[in-house]
Design an enzyme around this catalytic site. Structure first.
Site, mmCIF file in Angstrom:
data_model
loop_
_atom_site.group_PDB
_atom_site.id
_atom_site.type_symbol
_atom_site.label_atom_id
_atom_site.label_comp_id
_atom_site.label_asym_id
_atom_site.label_seq_id
_atom_site.Cartn_x
_atom_site.Cartn_y
_atom_site.Cartn_z
ATOM 1 C CG ASP A 130 -6.615 -7.351 -10.040
ATOM 2 O OD1 ASP A 130 -6.415 -6.927 -8.893
ATOM 3 O OD2 ASP A 130 -7.729 -7.675 -10.479
ATOM 4 C CG MET A 131 0.662 -10.457 -11.470
ATOM 5 S SD MET A 131 1.263 -11.971 -10.707
ATOM 6 C CE MET A 131 0.093 -13.162 -11.370
#
Length: 560
Positions: free
Chosen positions: A408-409
């Site tokens: 995930d970012m």
């Protein structure tokens, strides 16, 4: 209709030291303005102390019937230049959509003379007719009769078909034997006899099929005499429901600061689904803005918070602030905020600016990197800078697709990069077979009592509020996470998280959900409270080298 004086609330606490914001809140990603924090504090005090209505938010101990709700405040300025705020709730509270001190719905479908209630009454009457006709015991009897008739027909026809096949085989044997034993005249006579037998068998099958089909037809006719009326009523109900829904969409008309009106049907016409999701227009934010525009109040800042128990599928923490939803509110607010200057959308700002990616291992086939937090793994809708683009610059001669898996970012930590097609194939196979070991470190906002455990909560995307994920036992995909406590300090718990599956936001959801650890990861801006960063880090990666098959272990400590 409630008047402006009923809903415009003067601040009880002094706000003289608080400056007004330069722009209106960007409602899909924000930190509450100090004025909103004061308004929320006063509204929450009101919710705790008011006695005019009763609603089980989950504070009474009766969790089974508890229903938490989203509330919102809109700081506004009136024509006298006074700063105050409006309050709203999403949907209904205490089985009502009109409560003292809260703005009314954009359209009140529950008024006594409402066309909606009249339409619902008509639809309910049709449903009652359907239920009464469906309760006829003869329907069940005729359905059983039809099923038996179909089964008997199938058995009889199949038996006759097999008889035809056996007859054909027998005649073939007789015909072959006759060629060696009979003279020409006798052979001609036999051929004629065999042809008559073949025609007879086919005619028997045809007659039986016709008879069976006739039996089935009359069984269906008997049943349809009772069910046709039900199907007609269902079609009538469907048409009435669709017409009522369309009329309802047209009644929900939303103002903006320019004085322009658009109804739900017009607003959602240009969206992917074209039809408004259930409950559209009943959220707090559209209600607040519509009321402000209608009463000539100037919106200054907005904030929404959850009050009460979390829903079973979504993650909602008591008193936490939440952005406006994507599915229902974004199209509506897109119209309502036209003509207003908003804070910048932070999702359009590249969070990777100034950040570098550390390569902790590299050979001719793969690289292991330490991804910084707030750094995309692959290009996003608006931002191209990501691990993929940086690796393409770093390894211009790579023949592999580079990205084998993602983080995930907001998550930092270890990622493996495939530099050749062969390496990618090997690494992908290991991920699919789940032989690659991944372990994360997370800091939770609370103290866990147990030392370890396993979470099994199936997950799926929240279609009305992407990128949020839901826990869904009906349609969700299996998701399993093993956890183990590392340490407890200052009201927080540091844990190892080892996902067996790799669902989107799995660790964040399993940590925050009430049936999981019930403690959001610190800094989780979707399922908890935003901080300087998401305290989630992929700290361990164990895999077999793509070509040598050597077991390799990589680890990088979390910087929190």
């Amino acid at each position: 209709m409630l008047s402006s004086e009923n809903c415009f609330t003067h601040f009880k606490e002094s706000i003289d030291d608080l400056a007004l914001p330069e722009h209106f809140t960007f409602p899909f990603y924000y930190e509450p303005h100090p004025l909103c924090l004061v308004a929320v504090k006063e509204l929450q005090t009101h919710l705790n102390t008011q006695t005019q209505w009763q609603h089980n938010f989950g504070h009474t101990g009766d969790e089974d019937s508890a229903i938490g709700k989203m509330f919102g405040v809109l700081v506004v300025q009136n024509s006298l230049g006074e700063i105050g705020y409006l309050s709203a709730f999403s949907g209904k509270v205490a089985d009502q959509n009109l409560l003292p001190n809260f703005v009314p719905p954009v359209f009140d479908m529950l008024t006594q003379d409402s066309f909606f209630l009249a339409g619902q009454k008509k639809i309910n009457a049709i449903t009652e007719q359907i239920n009464q006709l469906s309760a006829n015991p003869q329907i069940a009897q005729l359905q059983i009769h039809l099923s038996k008739t179909l089964n008997t027909a199938e058995i009889q026809i199949e038996a006759q078909r097999q008889s035809v096949i056996e007859g054909r085989k027998t005649r073939k044997v007789r015909r072959t034997a006759a060629k060696a034993e009979l003279n020409e005249a006798q052979l001609i006579a036999l051929q004629l006899e065999l042809s008559k037998e073949s025609v007879h068998d086919k005619n028997q099958l045809k007659a039986l099929t016709l008879h069976c089909n006739e039996q089935v037809y009359w069984a269906k006719q008997q049943l349809s005499q009772l069910t046709d009326a039900i199907e007609q009523l269902k079609s009538q109900r469907k048409a009435s429901s669709a017409a009522l829904q369309q009329a309802l969409f047209e009644q929900y008309q939303f103002l903006n600061i320019l004085g322009e009106r658009k109804n739900l049907a017009e607003i959602f016409k240009g969206t992917v689904h074209q039809t408004p999701p259930a409950g559209s227009g009943e959220c707090a934010a559209p209600k607040l803005l519509h009321y402000a525009f209608k009463q000539g109040l100037t919106p200054i800042a907005i904030a929404e918070f959850w009050w009460g128990s979390s829903p079973k599928s979504e993650i909602r923490q008591h008193k936490n602030f939440y952005a406006a939803c994507q599915g229902k509110c974004k199209p509506i607010l897109g119209h309502m905020l036209e003509g207003m200057t908003l804070d910048e959308d932070p999702l359009l700002t590249n969070p990777a600016i100034g950040k570098t990616i550390d390569i902790i291992y590299q050979d001719s086939e793969m690289a292991i990197i330490n991804k910084p937090p707030e750094f995309l793994s692959v290009p996003g809708k608006n931002i191209q800078d990501c691990v993929y683009s940086r690796m393409k610059q770093q390894f211009p001669n790579a023949t592999g697709p580079l990205i084998v898996h993602r983080l995930d970012m907001s998550t930092s930590g270890l990622m493996v990069i495939a530099l050749t097609k062969e390496a990618n194939k090997s690494l992908q196979a290991q991920f699919i077979a789940r032989t690659i070991k991944k372990r994360y470190v997370a800091l939770l906002s609370g103290l866990l009592e147990q030392d370890e455990g396993i979470i099994n909560l199936p997950m799926r995307g929240d279609f009305d509020d992407r990128p949020r994920q839901l826990v869904c036992f009906e349609h969700g995909k299996p998701a399993e996470t093993k956890w183990q406590v590392i340490s407890r300090k200052d009201g927080k718990t540091k844990v190892y998280l080892s996902p067996k599956t790799g669902r989107t936001h799995q660790l964040r959801v399993h940590s925050a959900h009430v049936q999981g650890l019930n403690m959001p990861i610190i800094g989780d801006d979707l399922y908890g409270i935003k901080a300087n960063r998401l305290h989630l880090h992929a700290e361990l990666l164990v895999l077999n080298h793509p070509s040598t098959k050597e077991l390799m272990t990589f680890s990088v400590e979390a910087e929190f």
